[in-house]
Scaffold this motif. Structure first.
Motif, mmCIF file in Angstrom:
data_model
loop_
_atom_site.group_PDB
_atom_site.id
_atom_site.type_symbol
_atom_site.label_atom_id
_atom_site.label_comp_id
_atom_site.label_asym_id
_atom_site.label_seq_id
_atom_site.Cartn_x
_atom_site.Cartn_y
_atom_site.Cartn_z
ATOM 1 N N THR A 143 -4.975 7.077 -10.157
ATOM 2 C CA THR A 143 -6.081 8.151 -9.137
ATOM 3 C C THR A 143 -7.083 8.681 -9.955
ATOM 4 N N ASN A 155 0.591 7.661 -5.795
ATOM 5 C CA ASN A 155 -0.139 8.408 -5.584
ATOM 6 C C ASN A 155 -1.673 7.201 -6.216
ATOM 7 N N TYR A 156 -1.567 5.833 -6.195
ATOM 8 C CA TYR A 156 -1.617 4.891 -6.644
ATOM 9 C C TYR A 156 -2.413 4.374 -5.069
ATOM 10 N N THR A 157 -3.493 3.471 -5.544
ATOM 11 C CA THR A 157 -4.330 2.972 -4.279
ATOM 12 C C THR A 157 -3.900 1.424 -4.295
ATOM 13 N N GLU A 182 0.632 -0.651 0.459
ATOM 14 C CA GLU A 182 0.234 -0.330 -0.363
ATOM 15 C C GLU A 182 1.022 0.452 -0.302
ATOM 16 N N ARG A 225 1.690 3.953 -3.114
ATOM 17 C CA ARG A 225 1.393 6.112 -2.559
ATOM 18 C C ARG A 225 2.589 6.382 -3.443
#
Length: 166
Positions: A60, A39-41, A32, A36
């Motif tokens: 995003t 800026n990815y989930t 996780e 980030r």
């Protein structure tokens, strides 16, 4: 492989289960956190009964549209997700040597820069392990530091059948 010993009791089995759970949580958390960086989930879901590991990654833009299918990611985005996955496994798997080959082949410059930063940082944190990153791309702009050595092969002269180092 399981080896029965006199010491196998409920307490030992409980300790093994606890270590397994802690390793799972550490891997999932690092997956996780590394996702980030762009800026990815990223979500890592262990399904023990089904013997499956599910990875969900969305950018995003994909998050805004509600899609999280890995097939909707570009080649570079999938390659970045793979680097995140590998780093999340390295936190729980010990090995004296770690080698990645052509991990950045489909990445754009932004994903390559972020990936190389994460990989070099992870390598420097684990000074007792040797890391080898092989890439057909030029790495001179990405790698630096006291314990980092970059070797570049010359482009092959196909007529001689030899490859030289510079």
């Amino acid at each position: 492989m399981h080896c029965e010993t006199e010491g196998d009791d409920e307490e030992t089995k409980g300790n093994v289960l606890q270590v397994s759970i802690e390793s799972e949580h550490a891997s999932a958390l690092l997956f996780e956190l590394t996702a980030r960086q762009r800026n990815y989930t990223g979500v890592m879901n262990f399904k023990h009964k089904e013997k499956e590991l599910l990875l969900t990654v969305s950018t995003t833009e994909a998050s805004a549209s509600g899609t999280s299918d890995m097939k909707s990611l570009s080649g570079g985005e999938r390659s970045f997700a793979t680097v995140c996955f590998v780093l999340s496994l390295w936190v729980v798997i010990e090995s004296p040597i770690r080698i990645l080959d052509e991990f950045d082949i489909f990445m754009d410059m932004v994903n390559r820069r972020v990936s190389m930063g994460m990989l070099v940082s992870a390598a420097q944190e684990r000074g007792s392990q040797q890391h080898i990153f092989l890439s057909p791309q030029d790495m001179s702009a990405f790698i630096g530091g006291a314990n980092v050595k970059t070797m570049r092969l010359q482009d092959p002269d196909r007529s001689s059948g030899r490859i030289g180092f510079t």
